[in-house]
Design a protein around this motif. Structure first.
Motif, PDB file in Angstrom:
ATOM      1  N   ALA A   1      15.521  37.064  20.534  1.00 45.15           N
ATOM      2  CA  ALA A   1      14.358  36.228  20.864  1.00 45.15           C
ATOM      3  C   ALA A   1      13.600  36.708  22.088  1.00 45.15           C
ATOM      4  CB  ALA A   1      14.818  34.787  21.087  1.00 45.15           C
ATOM      5  N   LEU A   2      14.129  37.662  22.856  1.00 47.92           N
ATOM      6  CA  LEU A   2      13.502  38.051  24.120  1.00 47.92           C
ATOM      7  C   LEU A   2      12.061  38.524  23.970  1.00 47.92           C
ATOM      8  CD1 LEU A   2      16.423  39.820  26.039  1.00 47.92           C
ATOM      9  CD2 LEU A   2      15.465  37.551  26.431  1.00 47.92           C
ATOM     10  N   PRO A   3      11.721  39.394  22.998  1.00 49.26           N
ATOM     11  CA  PRO A   3      10.317  39.796  22.891  1.00 49.26           C
ATOM     12  C   PRO A   3       9.358  38.633  22.669  1.00 49.26           C
ATOM     13  CG  PRO A   3      11.718  41.302  21.637  1.00 49.26           C
ATOM     14  CD  PRO A   3      12.582  40.160  22.055  1.00 49.26           C
ATOM     15  N   SER A   4       9.755  37.689  21.836  1.00 45.27           N
ATOM     16  CA  SER A   4       8.894  36.525  21.582  1.00 45.27           C
ATOM     17  C   SER A   4       8.780  35.646  22.818  1.00 45.27           C
ATOM     18  CB  SER A   4       9.449  35.716  20.401  1.00 45.27           C
ATOM     19  OG  SER A   4       9.480  36.482  19.221  1.00 45.27           O
ATOM     20  N   ILE A   5       9.882  35.508  23.563  1.00 48.81           N
ATOM     21  CA  ILE A   5       9.842  34.714  24.795  1.00 48.81           C
ATOM     22  C   ILE A   5       8.896  35.353  25.801  1.00 48.81           C
ATOM     23  CG2 ILE A   5      11.220  33.925  26.757  1.00 48.81           C
ATOM     24  CD1 ILE A   5      13.621  33.759  24.880  1.00 48.81           C
ATOM     25  N   ALA A   6       8.969  36.685  25.940  1.00 48.43           N
ATOM     26  CA  ALA A   6       8.110  37.382  26.894  1.00 48.43           C
ATOM     27  C   ALA A   6       6.639  37.186  26.564  1.00 48.43           C
ATOM     28  CB  ALA A   6       8.463  38.869  26.906  1.00 48.43           C
ATOM     29  N   THR A   7       6.309  37.251  25.289  1.00 48.01           N
ATOM     30  CA  THR A   7       4.909  37.093  24.883  1.00 48.01           C
ATOM     31  C   THR A   7       4.421  35.665  25.102  1.00 48.01           C
ATOM     32  OG1 THR A   7       5.170  38.839  23.222  1.00 48.01           O
ATOM     33  CG2 THR A   7       3.302  37.335  22.965  1.00 48.01           C
ATOM     34  N   ASP A   8       5.239  34.687  24.713  1.00 43.05           N
ATOM     35  CA  ASP A   8       4.822  33.291  24.776  1.00 43.05           C
ATOM     36  C   ASP A   8       4.727  32.785  26.214  1.00 43.05           C
ATOM     37  OD1 ASP A   8       4.042  30.842  23.779  1.00 43.05           O
ATOM     38  OD2 ASP A   8       6.096  30.113  23.544  1.00 43.05           O
ATOM     39  N   LEU A   9       5.692  33.164  27.055  1.00 40.63           N
ATOM     40  CA  LEU A   9       5.715  32.674  28.433  1.00 40.63           C
ATOM     41  C   LEU A   9       5.048  33.632  29.409  1.00 40.63           C
ATOM     42  CD1 LEU A   9       9.327  31.147  28.676  1.00 40.63           C
ATOM     43  CD2 LEU A   9       7.190  30.059  27.979  1.00 40.63           C
TER      44      LEU A   9
END
Length: 610
Positions: free
Chosen positions: A40-48
């Protein structure tokens, strides 16, 4: 010397099946929360819109508190109640996961992850202690087998489950679903019995504070080093503080009557060899689980679901090969298999350097499976070998130290490899972006951070000019791949260098006293691990001599298998067989009425139970 009474159960046994269900449901969440978060880290980086260092703490914070508090939580559970600590830990984990799921700020997410790690540290050892109290005999063996299987499922299936959740829902579901499961476990609380350990234990507060503090400072320095520069005071200060706190931890533990870490165990070559083995293996495995999904997303453009499924090639063998390794111990000693497992990880890391942008799954199938097989073999043997390397009275301490070192090794490995990946990627990008029409042309450090977050598209979308975007992507991808290759060679070299040391430390078989006087003979040693001609002090063993090198324990060594005090003796007497170094057999002794083997002459009392 009177035999200590077993700890009493508090609250009775209400439902063993539901207790097992509660513990297994909770335990499957803890490894899943590590491997699943990495996807999930790539999606977290983009969203936050978070930076790399802040994003890494979503993984590092969880690992740090998990490793730092697990031993102290086990001691606390023995004091205040295992059920209580298990439920509090599960609740903390659930609350942390829920807060992480609704976080709109990366700092809040990192704090929530640290809370979840502390909850996992409390719930895991207290849950296993509950199973040991609720089940007995063969039922206990089956319960712990299922317990180990669920932990393995969380590790092996975590990436694919998280990938499906992120692709079909969002990254928040990776934390929300475990929170719901954790709160469901709390509903089973009325069916879980309470229990406590023997009186006299305590929590090693000073040891816990110095150990956890040292680990936090080390990881902080490693994470922030590439961002601030290794000469920055905010990096050198924590690293110096790590050295000071580590020295303080050693001093504190050596002065404790009941230390959290019995450092004298590290003087035992076999136990030390096992600790080195687990540290090396987690260095070759855990960082790949965390950072490969980001590589697949950034370089190959895989979705979270595809990245999770690809990572299954690495994690799935860890579910199968522990059982295979256990079965192979009939023919191949555990020490030999452990050395082979380290070699497999080394070869797999070196082989994985074939990975290239757009290479496809088949290109990396072989090396990832090989690493997974090596790790799976070690998972099936290391814990049991660590417990078997000491006498029974110190098994709990040895197991706790071993698992703490494994978790601390994982936290350190992830931080070290993350730091190396950023450093090598920046070095690979240096001077290669200036020819592109993009705001990132003079920001290779920022591009390196984006690559390690799995988000190359953010920089690539700003490139202007016909064909320039693809050229920019190729340049960045090859720099990132080169960094990964260098790290893989470093990990392979670490494993190769460690192999001779591990083989040397594990060269002898475990020598361990068994209840009732039985003992194993180490290679070149005598009963109980002594030297040839040394008189044994084990109760029930032959006191005239010891076994010659390589010929096994003295045949005069006997063992009682009865429970409770012996009810006297009964004829006919049963003689000892002759020993190869004793000559004639000694005078026969009467056989116990309840025990199937002959006890020593102790007035008809069982040598095991008194």
């Amino acid at each position: 010397m009177p035999v200590p009474e077993a700890p009493r159960r508090q609250g009775g046994r209400r439902s063993p099946s539901l207790t097992l269900l509660a513990v297994c449901l909770a335990s499957v969440l803890f490894p899943l929360s590590i491997t699943g978060t990495s996807v999930a880290l790539p999606s977290i980086a983009t969203d936050l819109n978070s930076g790399l260092a802040a994003l890494q703490w979503a993984v590092n914070g969880y690992n740090l508190t998990f490793a730092g508090f697990i031993l102290a939580a086990g001691s606390l559970a023995d004091l205040v109640g295992r059920k209580r600590v298990f439920l509090i830990g599960t609740a903390l984990f659930g609350v942390g996961a829920l807060v992480a799921a609704v976080s709109d700020d990366v700092l809040l997410l990192d704090v929530a992850r640290a809370v979840s790690g502390a909850g996992a540290a409390a719930a895991l050892p207290s849950g296993s202690a509950l199973l040991a109290q609720v089940f007995e005999g063969r039922a206990r063996a089956r319960a712990f087998s299922l317990f180990g299987t669920t932990v393995g499922l969380g590790l092996a299936l975590g990436p694919s489950i998280a990938g499906v959740l992120v692709s079909n829902l969002s990254w928040r579901s990776v934390f929300l679903v475990p929170a719901v499961v954790a709160f469901a476990v709390l509903l089973l609380a009325p069916f879980v019995p309470e229990s406590r350990g023997p009186a006299g234990g305590r929590v090693d507060k000073a040891g816990t504070a110095t150990f956890t503090g040292a680990l936090v400072l080390l990881v902080f320095g490693l994470v922030e080093g590439p961002q601030l520069g290794w000469a920055h005071v905010a990096v050198l200060g924590p690293l110096a503080g790590f050295v000071v706190l580590l020295a303080a931890f050693v001093v504190v533990e050596r002065r404790q009557e009941q230390p959290m870490f019995d450092l004298t165990l590290l003087r035992r070559p076999r136990f030390l060899g096992l600790c080195v083995s687990v540290m090396v293996i987690v260095f070759g495995f855990s960082p790949l689980v965390v950072y490969l999904p980001s590589y697949f997303s950034a370089v190959d453009g895989l979705s979270p679901q595809q990245a999770g499924l690809t990572l299954m090639m690495l994690t799935a063998p860890t579910l199968v090969f522990p059982v295979v390794a256990g079965a192979l111990t009939r023919w191949i000693p555990a020490g030999t298999q452990i050395v082979v497992s380290v070699l497999l990880v080394a070869v797999g890391c070196a082989w994985l350097t074939v990975i290239e942008p757009g290479g496809g799954d088949l290109r990396v199938l072989g090396p990832m499976l090989l690493i997974g097989v090596g790790v799976g073999i070690s998972f099936g043997l290391l814990d049991g070998a660590a417990a078997d390397s000491v006498e029974p009275a110190r098994t709990g301490m040895a197991s706790g130290m071993f698992n703490t070192m494994r978790l601390a090794g994982e936290a350190t490995a992830i931080a070290v490899v993350g730091s190396l990946m950023v450093t090598f990627t920046r070095s690979g990008l240096g001077g290669k972006l200036g020819g592109y029409d993009t705001p990132y042309a003079d920001q290779p450090d920022r591009v390196a951070d984006l690559l390690n977050q799995g988000d190359l598209a953010t920089a690539a979308d700003t490139v202007r000019g016909p064909g320039a975007r693809q050229a920019f992507v190729d340049t960045a991808a090859h720099a990132y791949t080169g960094a990964l290759h260098t790290v893989l060679w470093v990990l392979a070299a670490l494993c190769v260098v460690a192999v001779p040391l591990i083989a040397f430390l594990l060269r002898g078989r475990a020598a361990r006293a068994r209840p009732g006087g039985r003992a194993r003979a180490g290679r070149g040693g005598a009963v109980g691990g002594g030297t040839r001609g040394r008189l044994t002090r084990l109760r029930g063993a032959c006191r005239r001599t010891t076994a010659p090198a390589g010929r096994g324990p003295c045949r005069h060594l006997t063992r009682s298998a009865g429970r409770g005090p012996c009810r006297g003796s009964s004829p006919p007497p049963r003689p000892f067989p002759p020993h190869p170094m004793c000559g004639p057999a000694p005078a026969p002794l009467p056989r116990c009425a309840r025990c199937p083997q002959t006890p020593p002459a102790t007035a008809g009392r069982c040598p095991r139970t008194g």
